[in-house]
Design a protein around this motif. Structure first.
Motif, PDB file in Angstrom:
ATOM      1  N   ALA A 254       4.952  -1.410  -0.622  1.00  0.00           N
ATOM      2  CA  ALA A 254       5.897  -2.374  -0.054  1.00  0.00           C
ATOM      3  C   ALA A 254       5.334  -3.004   1.214  1.00  0.00           C
ATOM      4  O   ALA A 254       5.384  -4.225   1.394  1.00  0.00           O
ATOM      5  CB  ALA A 254       7.233  -1.684   0.252  1.00  0.00           C
TER       6      ALA A 254
ATOM      7  N   VAL B 250       4.682  -6.964   1.750  1.00  0.00           N
ATOM      8  CA  VAL B 250       5.549  -7.707   2.665  1.00  0.00           C
ATOM      9  C   VAL B 250       4.790  -8.225   3.891  1.00  0.00           C
ATOM     10  O   VAL B 250       4.992  -9.363   4.319  1.00  0.00           O
ATOM     11  CB  VAL B 250       6.748  -6.825   3.109  1.00  0.00           C
ATOM     12  CG1 VAL B 250       7.530  -7.501   4.215  1.00  0.00           C
ATOM     13  CG2 VAL B 250       7.644  -6.536   1.918  1.00  0.00           C
TER      14      VAL B 250
ATOM     15  N   ARG C 120       5.302   4.210  -2.845  1.00  0.00           N
ATOM     16  CA  ARG C 120       6.137   3.009  -2.933  1.00  0.00           C
ATOM     17  C   ARG C 120       6.209   2.312  -1.570  1.00  0.00           C
ATOM     18  O   ARG C 120       6.142   1.095  -1.475  1.00  0.00           O
ATOM     19  CB  ARG C 120       7.539   3.389  -3.410  1.00  0.00           C
ATOM     20  CG  ARG C 120       8.029   2.440  -4.492  1.00  0.00           C
ATOM     21  CD  ARG C 120       9.448   2.733  -4.893  1.00  0.00           C
ATOM     22  NE  ARG C 120       9.654   4.122  -5.281  1.00  0.00           N
ATOM     23  CZ  ARG C 120      10.852   4.704  -5.318  1.00  0.00           C
ATOM     24  NH1 ARG C 120      11.921   4.024  -4.982  1.00  0.00           N
ATOM     25  NH2 ARG C 120      10.996   5.954  -5.692  1.00  0.00           N
TER      26      ARG C 120
END
Lengths: 78, 347
Positions: free
Chosen positions: B12, B16, B8
């Motif tokens: 991310a 981002v 995860r």
């Protein structure tokens, strides 16, 4: 176990102390937490940057604020 | 950390990071859209340009701050300061140790509360005072906040000049201070430590926690830096924006221009006792430059403000006598003045 938080009083040192206390309380570790602010005593642990987490006289983490999970893993070894 | 959480985290970061870079890249268009279309301000009006400038500068600087702080955190995870000390004490460097100490001063995040433990740790490890000074000069001068602010406000060229001359000054300054034989001006208890110093023989021990598991706290630290300096950035940009409007063009050109030789020492001496966060001072300096102060004088002033300060002097008092602090500050001020003249000459 005996946990020492080494730090001269910077914000990061306070954060480390806070997280450590939370981890100890939440997981029911039998530990005495001592905050060491005296520079001379801090320097006997041969660290270069604060804060540091010392467990039973051994420097486990230095120069950074770890996550709660990491502290839990460190303490679980003792 | 469990496998799921790690995946995860990687996802991310993969989402981002490019998003932030895109935002940075298209920021002018986005801010134009926001101020002129959404807020309905006219693009020719004074208010419109000011609001546009304020949002553009703030967001740009915050993105840079976050990215550079996180990047420095990653570099530090691989190269902690303990490792540098180990290199400096165990390897023969043939004079390059000043350069390395200075370079490391630049890439380690500066924290004033860590500078004293670090100083003593170096002395204790038997590292010569000059090399320690090389680190101590560059550490506050070139740090993630100063670099991000410079990049956002003055662009790549000025940032490179600032960082390179800071590292150069640390190298040369440390070397020269090392030649002065200043050990006798250390505080008594530090002298004792130095007498007992031993060359570290133990091998540098790497972190046991894998890098990926440290990434969340590195990113959090980067975010913390942004949060902490946010208010200074806003104040700095607001003062800058206000000065843009009210200080007449060429206001400073009269008495701070390059052809007045005394302007440089004045700017530096005024800057030394001052302490301001790099985040707050750079936007103000930008206005000085826009209103006629030469860039070299501005950089020298900034170096004096960020690199040397009264709070730092009182901290150093724990390990040095006033005389040594005086020699340290005097030498560095002189260097900054000379660098300033050089900047004005070549820029």
């Amino acid at each position: 176990m005996e946990i020492k938080i080494l730090g001269t009083g910077c914000p990061k040192c306070k954060t480390l102390e806070k997280i450590t206390r939370e981890v100890v309380a939440q997981n029911g570790f039998q530990a005495e937490i001592i905050k060491v602010e005296d520079l001379m005593e801090i320097m006997t642990y041969n660290i270069l940057s604060t804060p540091a987490l010392v467990v039973n006289g051994k420097v486990e983490i230095k120069g950074r604020v770890p996550s709660a999970e990491e502290i839990k893993q460190v303490l679980a070894k003792y | 950390m469990e496998e799921k959480k790690r995946i995860r985290l990687i996802v991310a970061v993969a989402v981002v990071l490019p998003a932030l870079i895109c935002l940075y890249y298209f920021l002018p268009q986005i801010v134009d859209l926001f101020t002129y279309d959404l807020l309905g301000l006219s693009s020719g009006s004074h208010l419109g340009t000011s609001v546009n400038f304020f949002f553009y500068d703030t967001v740009k600087i915050l993105i840079l701050l976050f990215l550079i702080s996180s990047l420095m955190g990653v570099v530090n995870a691989y190269f902690p300061i303990d490792r540098l000390r180990n290199y400096l004490t165990t390897k023969k460097m043939y004079g390059l140790q000043y350069f390395f100490a200075s370079l490391f001063g630049a890439i380690t995040p500066f924290c004033s509360c860590s500078s004293i433990p670090l100083f003593i740790g170096f002395v204790k490890g038997g590292i010569p005072l000059g090399v320690t000074f090389a680190f101590l000069i560059t550490s506050p001068l070139v740090n993630e906040v100063a670099v991000a602010m410079f990049l956002g406000v003055f662009g790549v060229k000025a940032t490179l000049i600032y960082a390179a001359s800071g590292i150069f000054m640390g190298t040369v300054g440390g070397f020269i201070l090392g030649k002065f034989k200043l050990e006798r001006y250390l505080s008594d208890w530090v002298k004792q430590i130095q007498a007992q110093s031993e060359i570290e023989t133990e091998k540098w021990e790497g972190e046991k926690t894998p890098f990926i598991d440290r990434l969340p706290s590195i990113i959090r630290d980067g975010w913390d830096i942004v949060r902490k300096v946010l208010v200074y950035v806003l104040i700095g940009i607001a003062i800058g924006a206000a000065m843009h409007g009210y200080v007449p063009e060429d206001f400073f050109a009269g008495y701070l221009s390059a052809d007045r030789w005394y302007a440089m020492p004045l700017a530096v001496l005024a800057g030394v006792p001052m302490y301001a966060n790099a985040a707050g001072i750079v936007p103000v300096i930008q206005v000085f430059v826009a209103k006629g102060v030469p860039l070299g004088t501005a950089i020298a002033f900034m170096m004096a403000v960020v690199g040397l300060s009264l709070p730092e002097a009182t901290l150093l008092k724990k390990v040095m006598t006033w005389k040594l602090i005086g020699i340290f500050f005097g030498t560095i001020s002189l260097f900054i003045i000379l660098l300033g003249y050089l900047f004005n000459f070549i820029l």
